[in-house]
Design a protein around this motif. Structure first.
Motif, PDB file in Angstrom:
ATOM      1  N   UNK A  28     -94.227  11.349 -25.008  1.00  0.00           N
ATOM      2  CA  UNK A  28     -93.198  11.699 -25.982  1.00  0.00           C
ATOM      3  C   UNK A  28     -93.600  11.279 -27.386  1.00  0.00           C
ATOM      4  N   UNK A  29     -92.906  11.868 -28.368  1.00  0.00           N
ATOM      5  CA  UNK A  29     -92.993  11.474 -29.768  1.00  0.00           C
ATOM      6  C   UNK A  29     -91.687  10.783 -30.111  1.00  0.00           C
ATOM      7  N   UNK A  30     -91.748   9.717 -30.892  1.00  0.00           N
ATOM      8  CA  UNK A  30     -90.537   9.042 -31.353  1.00  0.00           C
ATOM      9  C   UNK A  30     -90.421   9.156 -32.863  1.00  0.00           C
ATOM     10  N   UNK A  31     -89.269   9.606 -33.351  1.00  0.00           N
ATOM     11  CA  UNK A  31     -89.012   9.748 -34.772  1.00  0.00           C
ATOM     12  C   UNK A  31     -87.943   8.767 -35.197  1.00  0.00           C
ATOM     13  N   UNK A 129     -95.966   7.393 -30.600  1.00  0.00           N
ATOM     14  CA  UNK A 129     -96.262   8.281 -29.487  1.00  0.00           C
ATOM     15  C   UNK A 129     -96.173   7.441 -28.221  1.00  0.00           C
ATOM     16  N   UNK A 130     -95.623   8.021 -27.195  1.00  0.00           N
ATOM     17  CA  UNK A 130     -95.505   7.334 -25.913  1.00  0.00           C
ATOM     18  C   UNK A 130     -96.613   7.811 -24.978  1.00  0.00           C
ATOM     19  N   UNK A 131     -97.432   6.880 -24.534  1.00  0.00           N
ATOM     20  CA  UNK A 131     -98.511   7.193 -23.598  1.00  0.00           C
ATOM     21  C   UNK A 131     -98.433   6.227 -22.426  1.00  0.00           C
ATOM     22  N   UNK A 170    -104.566   1.961 -38.768  1.00  0.00           N
ATOM     23  CA  UNK A 170    -105.672   2.817 -38.359  1.00  0.00           C
ATOM     24  C   UNK A 170    -105.241   4.208 -37.903  1.00  0.00           C
ATOM     25  N   UNK A 171    -104.118   4.301 -37.180  1.00  0.00           N
ATOM     26  CA  UNK A 171    -103.650   5.596 -36.666  1.00  0.00           C
ATOM     27  C   UNK A 171    -102.484   6.154 -37.481  1.00  0.00           C
ATOM     28  N   UNK A 172    -101.833   5.305 -38.254  1.00  0.00           N
ATOM     29  CA  UNK A 172    -100.677   5.748 -39.025  1.00  0.00           C
ATOM     30  C   UNK A 172     -99.393   5.751 -38.220  1.00  0.00           C
ATOM     31  N   UNK A 173     -99.428   5.190 -37.014  1.00  0.00           N
ATOM     32  CA  UNK A 173     -98.231   5.148 -36.188  1.00  0.00           C
ATOM     33  C   UNK A 173     -98.348   4.075 -35.125  1.00  0.00           C
ATOM     34  N   UNK A 174     -97.307   3.980 -34.334  1.00  0.00           N
ATOM     35  CA  UNK A 174     -97.213   2.992 -33.266  1.00  0.00           C
ATOM     36  C   UNK A 174     -97.403   3.696 -31.927  1.00  0.00           C
ATOM     37  N   UNK A 175     -97.920   2.964 -30.960  1.00  0.00           N
ATOM     38  CA  UNK A 175     -98.099   3.485 -29.602  1.00  0.00           C
ATOM     39  C   UNK A 175     -97.182   2.714 -28.679  1.00  0.00           C
TER      40      UNK A 175
END
Length: 176
Positions: A28-31, A129-131, A170-175
């Protein structure tokens, strides 16, 4: 006139742990949003996502004092223990026809990882992003991510299984 285009072939996800994220597909994507009701209206009308009702998370208590999951933040955090979020997970279809999650998160209360993100981005934007972490042990996964520059911002000590690893540098977001 724009001509036809084709999507490049994508290889199958590796069957063994090949990286920190174990070659797992995106779940999933989280906003992070400043107003979940207005955002839901926009995303459902523009993207055709099915609207549901936002829920409170955690369902009871606060992020630090939730009877069903224990503390939500790692030791030594800077976040408000009385905060919580309103959230809504919707399903969207990818170009391959498979579904993935589309999550909206509105922080409520004091300092939270989501509120920090909104301030940094100067408004609503993609947060995480959810992985899956595959076969990685939770604590080993956190340590490996920290060695690669992540900041552990959400997910308390075990038995809590949720972990946010902030790779914004580094990625511009959280995992997750």
């Amino acid at each position: 006139e724009v001509g036809p285009s084709t999507r490049p072939d994508m290889p199958a996800a590796p069957s063994k742990e090949a990286s920190l994220f174990g070659g797992k597909r995106l779940g999933h994507f989280g906003f992070c949003v400043t107003d979940i009701d207005a955002s839901l209206k926009g995303y459902t009308e523009l993207l055709g996502l099915t609207r549901g009702e936002p829920r409170r998370w955690p369902p009871e208590g606060t992020l630090m004092e939730n009877p069903s999951m224990g503390p939500a933040f790692p030791p030594g955090n800077k976040y408000d223990p009385d905060s919580y979020v309103r959230t809504m997970m919707m399903q969207a279809k990818g170009v391959d026809g498979k579904t993935f999650g589309f999550e909206l998160i509105q922080p409520i209360g004091g300092a939270t990882p989501w509120g920090d993100h909104i301030k940094k981005q100067k408004g609503s934007s993609i947060n995480h992003i959810g992985v899956g972490r595959g076969a990685w042990d939770r604590d080993e996964w956190v340590k490996a991510a920290q060695a690669k520059g992540a900041e552990w911002t959400l997910g308390g000590p075990p038995p809590d299984k949720k972990v946010y690893l902030d790779f914004s540098a580094t990625l511009g977001l959280t995992v997750e």
